[in-house]
Motif scaffolding. Sequence first.
Motif, PDB file in Angstrom:
ATOM      1  N   SER A 163       0.882  -1.094  -0.054  1.00  0.00           N
ATOM      2  CA  SER A 163      -0.209  -0.138  -0.115  1.00  0.00           C
ATOM      3  C   SER A 163       0.973   1.264  -0.081  1.00  0.00           C
ATOM      4  N   ILE A 164       0.206   2.409  -0.438  1.00  0.00           N
ATOM      5  CA  ILE A 164       1.173   3.554  -0.377  1.00  0.00           C
ATOM      6  C   ILE A 164       1.150   4.175   0.987  1.00  0.00           C
ATOM      7  N   ASN A 165       1.994   3.365   1.991  1.00  0.00           N
ATOM      8  CA  ASN A 165       1.869   3.694   3.422  1.00  0.00           C
ATOM      9  C   ASN A 165       3.450   4.640   3.486  1.00  0.00           C
ATOM     10  N   VAL A 166       3.352   5.811   3.871  1.00  0.00           N
ATOM     11  CA  VAL A 166       4.473   6.758   3.843  1.00  0.00           C
ATOM     12  C   VAL A 166       5.492   6.139   4.703  1.00  0.00           C
ATOM     13  N   GLY A 167       5.199   5.530   5.896  1.00  0.00           N
ATOM     14  CA  GLY A 167       6.300   4.964   6.603  1.00  0.00           C
ATOM     15  C   GLY A 167       6.863   3.853   6.151  1.00  0.00           C
ATOM     16  N   ASN A 168       6.274   3.245   5.063  1.00  0.00           N
ATOM     17  CA  ASN A 168       7.067   1.976   4.561  1.00  0.00           C
ATOM     18  C   ASN A 168       7.801   2.429   3.607  1.00  0.00           C
ATOM     19  N   ALA A 169       7.189   3.378   2.771  1.00  0.00           N
ATOM     20  CA  ALA A 169       7.910   3.974   1.862  1.00  0.00           C
ATOM     21  C   ALA A 169       9.387   4.816   2.122  1.00  0.00           C
ATOM     22  N   ARG A 170       9.203   5.503   3.419  1.00  0.00           N
ATOM     23  CA  ARG A 170      10.371   6.180   3.922  1.00  0.00           C
ATOM     24  C   ARG A 170      11.437   5.120   4.206  1.00  0.00           C
ATOM     25  N   ALA A 171      11.060   3.937   4.645  1.00  0.00           N
ATOM     26  CA  ALA A 171      12.118   3.163   5.068  1.00  0.00           C
ATOM     27  C   ALA A 171      12.798   2.478   3.959  1.00  0.00           C
ATOM     28  N   GLN A 172      12.181   2.714   2.717  1.00  0.00           N
ATOM     29  CA  GLN A 172      12.991   2.185   1.553  1.00  0.00           C
ATOM     30  C   GLN A 172      13.684   3.245   0.616  1.00  0.00           C
ATOM     31  N   VAL A 173      13.165   4.372   0.819  1.00  0.00           N
ATOM     32  CA  VAL A 173      13.721   5.499   0.157  1.00  0.00           C
ATOM     33  C   VAL A 173      14.598   6.584   0.742  1.00  0.00           C
ATOM     34  N   GLY A 174      14.318   6.423   2.229  1.00  0.00           N
ATOM     35  CA  GLY A 174      15.261   7.418   3.173  1.00  0.00           C
ATOM     36  C   GLY A 174      14.815   8.792   2.823  1.00  0.00           C
ATOM     37  N   GLY A 175      15.393   9.653   3.652  1.00  0.00           N
ATOM     38  CA  GLY A 175      15.296  11.345   3.402  1.00  0.00           C
ATOM     39  C   GLY A 175      14.134  11.561   4.192  1.00  0.00           C
ATOM     40  N   ASP A 176      13.864  12.974   4.158  1.00  0.00           N
ATOM     41  CA  ASP A 176      12.681  13.652   4.817  1.00  0.00           C
ATOM     42  C   ASP A 176      11.637  13.443   3.917  1.00  0.00           C
ATOM     43  N   VAL A 177      10.828  12.482   4.268  1.00  0.00           N
ATOM     44  CA  VAL A 177       9.604  12.331   3.258  1.00  0.00           C
ATOM     45  C   VAL A 177       8.331  12.922   3.907  1.00  0.00           C
ATOM     46  N   LEU A 178       7.612  13.869   3.228  1.00  0.00           N
ATOM     47  CA  LEU A 178       6.389  14.393   3.557  1.00  0.00           C
ATOM     48  C   LEU A 178       5.509  13.349   3.909  1.00  0.00           C
ATOM     49  N   ASP A 179       4.531  13.681   4.915  1.00  0.00           N
ATOM     50  CA  ASP A 179       3.398  12.816   5.171  1.00  0.00           C
ATOM     51  C   ASP A 179       2.183  12.969   4.324  1.00  0.00           C
ATOM     52  N   THR A 180       2.524  12.563   3.153  1.00  0.00           N
ATOM     53  CA  THR A 180       1.382  12.753   2.284  1.00  0.00           C
ATOM     54  C   THR A 180       1.958  12.168   0.953  1.00  0.00           C
ATOM     55  N   TYR A 181       1.121  11.952  -0.073  1.00  0.00           N
ATOM     56  CA  TYR A 181       1.523  11.684  -1.324  1.00  0.00           C
ATOM     57  C   TYR A 181       0.658  12.330  -2.600  1.00  0.00           C
TER      58      TYR A 181
END
Length: 276
Positions: A163-181
């Motif tokens: 799913s497009i879960n921000v936390g899971n995506a952040r764990a893979q791409v790193g960096g300061d990922v915004l809490d939205t898409y």
Amino acid sequence: MLRTFFTPRWLLALLVAIAFAGACVLLGRWQWGRHEDKQVRAQAITSHYTAAPVPLGSMTTRLPLAESDIWTRVTATGRYAGQQQLLVRNRALDSTPGLEVVVPLDVDGRRLLVDRGWVRNGESAAEVPAVPAAPDGTVTVTGWLRAGEADLGKDLPAGQLASINVGNARAQVGGDVLDTYLVLQSEQTPAGVVPLRPAPLEQPDTDLGPHQAYAFQWWLTSLFGFVLLGHRLRVTTQLAAAAGDPAGRAGRDSGRPGPVRTPTPKRVRIWDEEDA
């Protein structure tokens, strides 16, 4: 009728009717809540989907998004991190199974997840389909902001999401990922070139569904127990009165003696008299 009603059997029936009514009221409130949630979502889509886009920076201070801010149309300029592309499994377009393509966009030191669109599944689950690559260099994107999705708790290979879960995506791409898409509407390079992209996603559904009607049905159904109880009480009282027992079962249920009936005299047969 009142004497019949105030007995253990009928009072228990009343409690059952009250419990049934309470359950119906709660179910109606639950359906009404779902109706209100869909109504808020539909209003947000209607007001934002075709509105003029606002700069992404004007929305970053309002994260995580409130329900009224979902589907806000924004524009942002940055550079795709194409080597960190993510594929989201089990996404359908026009009832065809496939994947959605999410790529981080670096904007002013932060990262925005961009859902560039949909591609069809490969011939097998292990095959990764061909995906139009994100453009190199600076690109300006326009699209709609959405809240991150729930974590489905599935363990997938690197580069894939359930799913497009921000936390899971952040764990893979790193960096300061915004809490939205962002659901991509369009993208363009400074030279005015429109890159090749995956298929655009469908327009969001604003149908409110049947939840309001279901709520009214549950609330009307809550009266059924009382109507049935009243009907049975009336029938029981009428039958008791017709049988010459004005108190009906109330006399027996309450411990009071019912009406005294005169016994029928025993019939004397002729041969009984002769034997006497």
